[in-house]
Scaffold this motif. Structure first.
Motif, short mmCIF file in Angstrom:
data_model
loop_
_atom_site.label_atom_id
_atom_site.label_comp_id
_atom_site.label_asym_id
_atom_site.label_seq_id
_atom_site.Cartn_x
_atom_site.Cartn_y
_atom_site.Cartn_z
N ARG A 57 0.82 -1.21 0.00
CA ARG A 57 0.00 0.00 0.00
C ARG A 57 0.87 1.27 0.00
O ARG A 57 0.33 2.36 -0.19
N ARG A 58 2.16 1.08 0.16
CA ARG A 58 3.08 2.21 0.06
C ARG A 58 3.78 2.22 -1.31
O ARG A 58 3.85 3.25 -1.97
N VAL A 59 4.26 1.04 -1.75
CA VAL A 59 5.08 1.01 -2.97
C VAL A 59 4.26 0.80 -4.24
O VAL A 59 4.73 1.11 -5.33
N VAL A 60 3.04 0.27 -4.12
CA VAL A 60 2.20 0.05 -5.30
C VAL A 60 1.05 1.04 -5.34
O VAL A 60 0.99 1.92 -6.20
N ASP A 61 0.14 0.93 -4.38
CA ASP A 61 -1.03 1.80 -4.36
C ASP A 61 -1.68 1.72 -2.98
O ASP A 61 -1.75 0.62 -2.40
N PRO A 62 -2.17 2.84 -2.43
CA PRO A 62 -2.82 2.82 -1.12
C PRO A 62 -4.04 1.90 -1.07
O PRO A 62 -4.45 1.49 0.02
N GLU A 63 -4.61 1.58 -2.23
CA GLU A 63 -5.80 0.73 -2.26
C GLU A 63 -5.49 -0.71 -2.67
O GLU A 63 -6.40 -1.48 -2.98
N HIS A 64 -4.20 -1.07 -2.67
CA HIS A 64 -3.85 -2.45 -3.02
C HIS A 64 -4.56 -3.41 -2.07
O HIS A 64 -4.57 -3.22 -0.86
N ASP A 142 -6.02 0.37 -12.07
CA ASP A 142 -6.62 1.70 -12.16
C ASP A 142 -6.19 2.32 -13.49
O ASP A 142 -5.00 2.54 -13.72
N GLU A 143 -7.13 2.62 -14.37
CA GLU A 143 -6.80 3.09 -15.71
C GLU A 143 -6.28 4.52 -15.74
O GLU A 143 -5.74 4.96 -16.77
N GLN A 144 -6.44 5.26 -14.66
CA GLN A 144 -5.87 6.59 -14.58
C GLN A 144 -4.43 6.55 -14.05
O GLN A 144 -3.52 7.11 -14.64
N LYS A 145 -4.25 5.86 -12.93
CA LYS A 145 -2.92 5.77 -12.32
C LYS A 145 -2.06 4.69 -12.96
O LYS A 145 -0.84 4.69 -12.81
N LEU A 146 -2.71 3.74 -13.65
CA LEU A 146 -2.02 2.60 -14.27
C LEU A 146 -1.24 1.79 -13.25
O LEU A 146 -0.10 1.39 -13.47
N VAL A 147 -1.86 1.56 -12.11
CA VAL A 147 -1.29 0.68 -11.09
C VAL A 147 -2.33 -0.37 -10.72
O VAL A 147 -3.53 -0.14 -10.79
N SER A 148 -1.83 -1.53 -10.34
CA SER A 148 -2.70 -2.67 -10.10
C SER A 148 -3.25 -2.68 -8.68
O SER A 148 -2.55 -2.32 -7.73
N ARG A 149 -4.48 -3.11 -8.56
CA ARG A 149 -5.09 -3.29 -7.22
C ARG A 149 -4.71 -4.64 -6.62
O ARG A 149 -4.98 -4.90 -5.46
N TRP A 150 -4.13 -5.52 -7.45
CA TRP A 150 -3.65 -6.82 -6.98
C TRP A 150 -2.47 -7.16 -7.89
O TRP A 150 -2.62 -7.74 -8.96
N SER A 151 -1.28 -6.77 -7.48
CA SER A 151 -0.10 -6.85 -8.33
C SER A 151 0.53 -8.23 -8.26
O SER A 151 1.20 -8.58 -7.29
N ARG A 179 4.50 -14.87 -18.05
CA ARG A 179 3.34 -14.27 -17.40
C ARG A 179 3.14 -14.85 -16.01
O ARG A 179 3.50 -16.00 -15.75
N LEU A 180 2.50 -14.05 -15.15
CA LEU A 180 2.26 -14.43 -13.76
C LEU A 180 0.77 -14.61 -13.48
O LEU A 180 -0.06 -13.89 -14.05
N GLY A 181 0.46 -15.53 -12.60
CA GLY A 181 -0.90 -15.68 -12.08
C GLY A 181 -0.84 -15.97 -10.59
O GLY A 181 0.23 -16.31 -10.06
#
Length: 272
Positions: A57-64, A142-151, A179-181
């Motif tokens: 939530r710090r390095v990727v996104d606060p909403e991860h 997130d299509e605006q920030k381009l960061v994943s909610r589940w990376s 690819r990752l899953g």
């Protein structure tokens, strides 16, 4: 269907998962009649309470999302990497301005495969009294920030599958070309160890900007990465291959570089 063994009766549950995924890929590929795009899978596991998860939530996104938000009663997160065959990376590298068609087709097919693997593992777990939940292999950002909610790649890092390269891709023991899953389960599984050294040549203090050289669009540079320029090129590829499902991919920085298919070797002159 083969059910997963209880961890108390399994000497190596990670090896079991790796073999089960590998055998499933072979059966699925034959049923679907697809190209043989993949090498043997890699598997890592992290505990759902690993303290490093809070860092996302710090390095990727606060909403991860956290594992317990994906699945109530989560105990473990299983992450798997499907390495691509070398010929895929070679073809993508040779197609200079756009992604190769084979790369685009492998992307859409691998998305289907990851969903199928997750469903297969969920069924195996359910047969033995364990629950599981998944998120999509892609397009969960997130299509605006381009960061994943589940990376998947950050979870793979915590699970010990590799370390991050300058390209922001995860370098695994089988390289970064693949690819990752992942899936979250209520089954307690032993966590896999994280590497204790950097696998990116540049981050390890050696000379290498191979991935930067491959990015002719200006997204990946020696000093920074512009995810918006990167995604714009991915959408160019999607537009070019309009006859395929969504293929917002590029992959140039992963192809025909020292870390494409292995942990990169230190150049001999630098090793002395």
């Amino acid at each position: 269907m083969r059910g997963i063994l209880d961890v108390s009766n399994t000497t190596d549950p990670i090896a079991w998962l790796r073999n089960e995924i590998g055998e499933f890929i072979t059966r699925w590929r034959v049923r679907q009649g697809t190209e043989d795009y993949w090498l043997d899978p890699l598997v890592g596991v992290l505990a759902a309470r690993d303290p490093m998860l809070a860092e996302l939530r710090r390095v990727v996104d606060p909403e991860h999302a956290m594992p317990h938000e994906i699945l109530e009663g989560a105990e473990s997160v299983v992450v798997f990497f499907l390495p691509f065959q070398r010929w895929l990376g070679e073809q993508n590298d040779r197609q200079r301005l756009l992604a190769a068609r084979s790369w685009a087709e492998a992307y859409t097919t691998t998305n289907q495969l990851i969903n199928a693997i997750n469903q297969h593992l969920k069924d195996c777990l359910a047969e033995n009294g364990h629950r599981a939940a998944t998120t999509p292999p892609t397009h969960n950002f997130d299509e605006q920030k381009l960061v994943s909610r589940w990376s998947h790649k950050h979870l793979a890092y915590i699970a010990g599958l590799g370390t991050f390269g300058h390209s922001r891709l995860l370098i695994t023991a089988a390289g970064c070309c693949g690819r990752l899953g992942s899936l979250v389960t209520s089954m307690p599984l032993p966590a896999t160890q994280r590497p204790n050294e950097e696998w990116c040549l540049l981050k390890a203090g050696h000379r290498c900007h191979g991935c930067v050289t491959k990015c002719i669009y200006g997204a990946l540079q020696k000093t920074h990465f512009d995810r918006h320029i990167c995604y714009r090129q991915c959408l160019n590829n999607d537009s070019h291959y309009a006859d395929l499902p969504l293929v917002d991919v590029c992959g140039k920085c992963a192809c025909e570089v020292p870390c494409s298919h292995q942990i990169p070797r230190i150049p001999e002159k630098q090793a002395r």
